[in-house]
Design a protein around this motif. Structure first.
Motif, PDB file in Angstrom:
ATOM      1  N   ILE A 127       0.858  -1.191   0.000  1.00  0.00           N
ATOM      2  CA  ILE A 127       0.000   0.000   0.000  1.00  0.00           C
ATOM      3  C   ILE A 127       0.895   1.243   0.000  1.00  0.00           C
ATOM      4  O   ILE A 127       2.038   1.202   0.483  1.00  0.00           O
ATOM      5  N   THR A 128       0.369   2.337  -0.530  1.00  0.00           N
ATOM      6  CA  THR A 128       1.151   3.579  -0.592  1.00  0.00           C
ATOM      7  C   THR A 128       1.003   4.350   0.715  1.00  0.00           C
ATOM      8  O   THR A 128       0.104   4.068   1.528  1.00  0.00           O
ATOM      9  N   GLY A 129       1.850   5.362   0.871  1.00  0.00           N
ATOM     10  CA  GLY A 129       1.747   6.216   2.047  1.00  0.00           C
ATOM     11  C   GLY A 129       0.415   6.946   2.088  1.00  0.00           C
ATOM     12  O   GLY A 129      -0.176   7.127   3.158  1.00  0.00           O
ATOM     13  N   VAL A 130      -0.080   7.353   0.904  1.00  0.00           N
ATOM     14  CA  VAL A 130      -1.369   8.050   0.830  1.00  0.00           C
ATOM     15  C   VAL A 130      -2.492   7.133   1.304  1.00  0.00           C
ATOM     16  O   VAL A 130      -3.366   7.543   2.084  1.00  0.00           O
ATOM     17  N   GLN A 131      -2.462   5.884   0.862  1.00  0.00           N
ATOM     18  CA  GLN A 131      -3.482   4.915   1.268  1.00  0.00           C
ATOM     19  C   GLN A 131      -3.417   4.624   2.764  1.00  0.00           C
ATOM     20  O   GLN A 131      -4.445   4.537   3.441  1.00  0.00           O
ATOM     21  N   PHE A 132      -2.180   4.492   3.267  1.00  0.00           N
ATOM     22  CA  PHE A 132      -1.985   4.218   4.690  1.00  0.00           C
ATOM     23  C   PHE A 132      -2.514   5.383   5.534  1.00  0.00           C
ATOM     24  O   PHE A 132      -3.191   5.199   6.549  1.00  0.00           O
ATOM     25  N   ALA A 133      -2.216   6.607   5.097  1.00  0.00           N
ATOM     26  CA  ALA A 133      -2.683   7.797   5.815  1.00  0.00           C
ATOM     27  C   ALA A 133      -4.205   7.867   5.823  1.00  0.00           C
ATOM     28  O   ALA A 133      -4.824   8.234   6.836  1.00  0.00           O
ATOM     29  N   GLU A 134      -4.830   7.479   4.696  1.00  0.00           N
ATOM     30  CA  GLU A 134      -6.292   7.482   4.615  1.00  0.00           C
ATOM     31  C   GLU A 134      -6.905   6.449   5.564  1.00  0.00           C
ATOM     32  O   GLU A 134      -7.932   6.698   6.197  1.00  0.00           O
ATOM     33  N   ILE A 135      -6.261   5.290   5.644  1.00  0.00           N
ATOM     34  CA  ILE A 135      -6.738   4.241   6.563  1.00  0.00           C
ATOM     35  C   ILE A 135      -6.727   4.754   8.005  1.00  0.00           C
ATOM     36  O   ILE A 135      -7.653   4.519   8.784  1.00  0.00           O
ATOM     37  N   LEU A 136      -5.664   5.506   8.333  1.00  0.00           N
ATOM     38  CA  LEU A 136      -5.511   6.026   9.696  1.00  0.00           C
ATOM     39  C   LEU A 136      -6.310   7.314   9.921  1.00  0.00           C
ATOM     40  O   LEU A 136      -6.463   7.751  11.072  1.00  0.00           O
ATOM     41  N   GLY A 137      -6.787   7.908   8.825  1.00  0.00           N
ATOM     42  CA  GLY A 137      -7.526   9.164   8.946  1.00  0.00           C
ATOM     43  C   GLY A 137      -6.642  10.330   9.330  1.00  0.00           C
ATOM     44  O   GLY A 137      -7.043  11.220  10.083  1.00  0.00           O
ATOM     45  N   LEU A 138      -5.396  10.326   8.789  1.00  0.00           N
ATOM     46  CA  LEU A 138      -4.420  11.361   9.125  1.00  0.00           C
ATOM     47  C   LEU A 138      -4.018  12.164   7.900  1.00  0.00           C
ATOM     48  O   LEU A 138      -4.023  11.647   6.779  1.00  0.00           O
ATOM     49  N   LYS A 139      -3.640  13.403   8.128  1.00  0.00           N
ATOM     50  CA  LYS A 139      -3.079  14.212   7.055  1.00  0.00           C
ATOM     51  C   LYS A 139      -1.610  13.841   6.873  1.00  0.00           C
ATOM     52  O   LYS A 139      -0.997  13.229   7.749  1.00  0.00           O
ATOM     53  N   LYS A 140      -1.051  14.248   5.742  1.00  0.00           N
ATOM     54  CA  LYS A 140       0.299  13.835   5.352  1.00  0.00           C
ATOM     55  C   LYS A 140       1.343  14.088   6.443  1.00  0.00           C
ATOM     56  O   LYS A 140       2.091  13.179   6.822  1.00  0.00           O
TER      57      LYS A 140
END
Length: 214
Positions: free
Chosen positions: A185-198
């Protein structure tokens, strides 16, 4: 002959404050909603978009209603300057509803030079009061911040870190960390899973990596 127009000017200090009370007063005076100009901005100066837009429309003989002098502004020198610009340079008029028996620039104009002198004196006094109120407000804000800091309260947006994640976020972090490391998974996808901004995502992932190394 140019038709006299009536305007209303409404101001509150920030976006969270309600303009309804002032707005209703203007509508009850029969002012068309398109001629009511509303700013949600500090009264420290006159660099306000709706105020400046209103001034561009003002012509000689026009009338501006304002709820209270501090709604016009809270800077002693600039209040006097703006008042005179509208009433003497543009030759429009201002009525302050809170003190309409006293602050109706049309009355001062009928008194000639004596009216100008009286207007200047009253305006100086009330503009000074408005500025002093602003200074008191700022001082109260500073004192409130100082008290909050002394009590150890964090002011402003809460700081995100590994310990502030909720139970679900921690489970998602642990469950998807290796997939991110393996580039499944990409960093963008991982951040979305966690509900976090970059920025928050990379900060927390770095903390998590460090915790694994300890």
């Amino acid at each position: 002959m140019t038709e006299t127009k009536i305007f209303g000017y409404v101001r509150v200090s920030d976006k969270g404050q309600n303009v309804e009370r002032q707005d209703i007063k203007m509508i009850e005076l029969g002012i068309n909603e398109r001629d009511i100009f509303i700013d949600k901005a500090s009264g420290k100066d006159f660099d306000r978009p709706q105020y400046q837009a209103m001034k561009l429309q003002l012509r000689a003989g026009d009338l501006v209603y304002i709820d209270a002098l501090d709604r016009l502004g809270r800077n002693y020198d600039e209040i006097k300057s703006e008042w005179k610009d509208i009433t003497r340079n543009i030759n429009a008029d201002i009525i302050i509803l809170e003190n309409k028996e006293l602050f109706d620039s049309r009355k001062f104009k009928t008194m000639g030079d004596m009216g100008k002198l009286m207007e200047d004196q009253f305006l100086s006094l009330l503009a000074y009061v408005a500025e002093q109120e602003r200074k008191k407000m700022l001082q109260r804000q500073k004192e409130g911040i100082a008290v909050a800091k002394a009590k150890g309260k964090h002011l402003g947006r809460p700081q995100l870190n590994l310990s502030t994640l909720n139970k679900q976020q921690k489970a998602d972090l642990e469950g998807n960390y290796q997939a991110w490391q393996d580039k499944t998974i990409t960093g963008v996808q991982f951040a979305e899973i966690l509900g976090l901004k970059k920025n928050s995502f990379y900060k927390i992932v770095k903390e998590y990596q460090k915790s694994l190394e300890e």
